[in-house]
Design an enzyme around this catalytic site. Structure first.
Site, mmCIF file in Angstrom:
data_model
loop_
_atom_site.group_PDB
_atom_site.id
_atom_site.type_symbol
_atom_site.label_atom_id
_atom_site.label_comp_id
_atom_site.label_asym_id
_atom_site.label_seq_id
_atom_site.Cartn_x
_atom_site.Cartn_y
_atom_site.Cartn_z
ATOM 1 N N ASP A 1 0.830 -1.208 0.000
ATOM 2 C CA ASP A 1 0.000 0.000 0.000
ATOM 3 C C ASP A 1 0.864 1.257 0.000
ATOM 4 O O ASP A 1 0.429 2.303 0.448
ATOM 5 C CB ASP A 1 -0.918 0.016 1.224
ATOM 6 C CG ASP A 1 -0.139 0.007 2.539
ATOM 7 O OD1 ASP A 1 1.073 -0.298 2.507
ATOM 8 O OD2 ASP A 1 -0.734 0.309 3.583
ATOM 9 N N ASP B 1 7.206 -5.117 14.525
ATOM 10 C CA ASP B 1 7.810 -3.777 14.510
ATOM 11 C C ASP B 1 8.046 -3.255 15.939
ATOM 12 O O ASP B 1 9.107 -2.709 16.236
ATOM 13 C CB ASP B 1 7.026 -2.779 13.647
ATOM 14 C CG ASP B 1 5.533 -2.843 13.871
ATOM 15 O OD1 ASP B 1 5.077 -3.714 14.647
ATOM 16 O OD2 ASP B 1 4.803 -2.024 13.282
#
Ligand SMILES: *[C@@H]1O[C@H](CO)[C@@H](O)[C@H](O)[C@H]1NC(C)=O
Ligand SMILES: *[C@@H]1O[C@H](CO)[C@@H](O)[C@H](O)[C@H]1NC(C)=O
Length: 433
Positions: free
Chosen positions: A200, A277
């Site tokens: 994206d 993350d």
């Protein structure tokens, strides 16, 4: 061999001790029925055993930790023993595009192809999870027309999770996919580094130029562990127009980032099941290392659908400014980003900037100054100042987004602001969240 021996001896001692403890517990109260009821005895015994068990599991954990430590020491040595002489100016930097079930992956691919200056140096690999046929068809078109590579994650099974975690299935699958895809890049294809993007992301015209110029800096400086295309405070109006300005940051930004094989060899084996993350932002992984990040983002996200970005998109991500100028980074001297030089240059800059209060900064009375500094001493001070000035106010493992040595740099009504800790700062406090 000696290490195995040592572990063996520890295990034997530990088991023997357990057996002894067990007999002691059993023989301490042999049939003292009468005064104390059997029920009480059993309850006591249960308590003892439970304490014992928890003690054992502590021991086991210590043993495991010890083993991991030994392994990582061994790994460190191996990495040091086999230095790969890399020509940092021509090393192949593949783009790994993580895809799943969004056919709009074509939008990302179109820009990645449009700006790609050399498909041999920057080969594009799309790794697809989810087995989504329409998306696979779209990717296949790029394979035949543009020679990109399409690899498919073989394991699309659901991950069994207890109910509180079940809603995080997407995060677990994403983490599993990342691990597999990065192992492909580094172990199957044997590349020395990779640039990771998701399906994206739009990229800027100088996306490749940025990563190719920063690779030598990353490679030569062990206190760096990534280069990211992302500025977490990179909204329109919050960045200057200095497109060539780069920083070091203690915060791992992700969202279009470069990783070296040596780092993967270190973190890959302990890669987490989910939330990779935030895991990377933990001190156990980061180990005090920094990333390079730009003033103006070299990626921006257009997707609303995704495991994490839905609500965040409307509030924040869609206002991110994507750089539109080409900066010839490879022709610039980027050695100022090396730790020692940067520390001198950046910290002096902050030190020499006049200090003001938030309201002074907001009043515009000092708008003739090039830059202003606002000091924060507590978590709440940081948060309230961040909210007033419109920057991100969260912490991960105690580190504010974008921060370097605690300093967050951004633009406010055309003026540079350094939101900085006091000069006697002792480092990040992981309790700040
Ligand atoms: C697929 O992933 C699940 C969960 O991560 C794992 O338990 C299973 O062993 C994997 N299967 C294969 C074939 O790798
Ligand atoms: C992988 O690449 C390194 C250099 O980066 C090289 O020394 C090594 O032989 C390669 N290994 C394989 C299996 O191709």
């Amino acid at each position: 061999m000696r290490r195995k021996h040592l572990v063996g001896v520890v295990v034997v001692i530990f088991l023997t001790w357990n057996v002894l403890m067990y007999y002691m517990l059993v023989s301490r109260n042999p049939g003292k029925v009468g005064a104390v009821s059997v029920q009480d005895q059993l309850r006591n015994l249960q308590g003892d055993i439970q304490r014992q068990l928890s003690h054992n599991s502590d021991l086991l954990q210590q043993l495991r930790k010890f083993r991991e430590q030994k392994q990582s020491e061994k790994l460190d040595k191996e990495i040091r023993r086999t230095p790969h002489p890399i020509d940092t100016n021509s090393v192949v930097l593949p783009i790994l595009l993580i895809a799943c079930d969004r056919t709009t992956v074509s939008r990302s691919l179109d820009l990645l192809l449009k700006y790609n200056p050399n498909k041999k140096r920057f080969p594009i690999i799309v790794s697809q999870d989810c087995g989504h046929k329409p998306t696979a068809d779209v990717i296949q078109r790029y394979v035949s027309e543009h020679g990109i590579q399409h690899i498919k994650h073989p394991n699309t099974t659901d991950i069994k999770l207890p109910w509180p975690q079940r809603k995080f299935q997407g995060y677990y699958k994403l983490s599993r996919h990342y691990k597999w895809a990065l192992n492909q890049v580094f172990h199957t294809f044997n590349y020395s580094a990779v640039i990771i993007v998701e399906d994206d992301l739009d990229v800027s015209p100088d996306f490749y130029e940025y990563f190719s110029a920063t690779f030598p800096v990353l490679h030569q400086d062990p206190s760096l562990w990534c280069v990211s295309a992302w500025n977490d405070n990179g909204k329109v109006g919050m960045v200057s127009d200095e497109a060539d300005l780069l920083y070091r940051t203690d915060f791992f930004p992700g969202l279009g980032w470069m990783l070296e094989k040596s780092t993967w060899l270190e973190i890959g084996p302990k890669w987490p099941d989910a939330f990779w993350d935030d895991w990377m932002r933990h001190p156990d992984q980061r180990k005090g290392r920094a990333c390079i990040r730009p003033e103006i983002c070299r990626t921006s996200t257009f997707g609303k659908k995704g495991v994490s970005k839905g609500l965040f998109f409307e509030k924040h991500l869609k206002f991110i400014k994507l750089n539109d100028k080409f900066v010839p980074f490879t022709k610039k001297d980027l050695t100022y980003l090396q730790k020692d030089k940067y520390e001198q240059y950046f910290m002096k800059l902050v030190k020499d900037t006049p200090e003001v209060t938030v309201s002074e900064a907001m009043s515009g009375h000092k708008s003739n100054m090039k830059a202003l500094k606002i000091i924060y001493s507590t978590k709440d001070e940081f948060k309230s100042t961040a909210k007033k000035l419109g920057i991100m106010d969260d912490f991960k493992a105690g580190v504010p987004r974008v921060a370097y040595n605690g300093v967050v740099s951004f633009m406010y009504r055309g003026q540079r602001i350094y939101l900085a800790p006091p000069s006697n700062w002792k480092g990040y406090d992981p309790k700040w969240s």
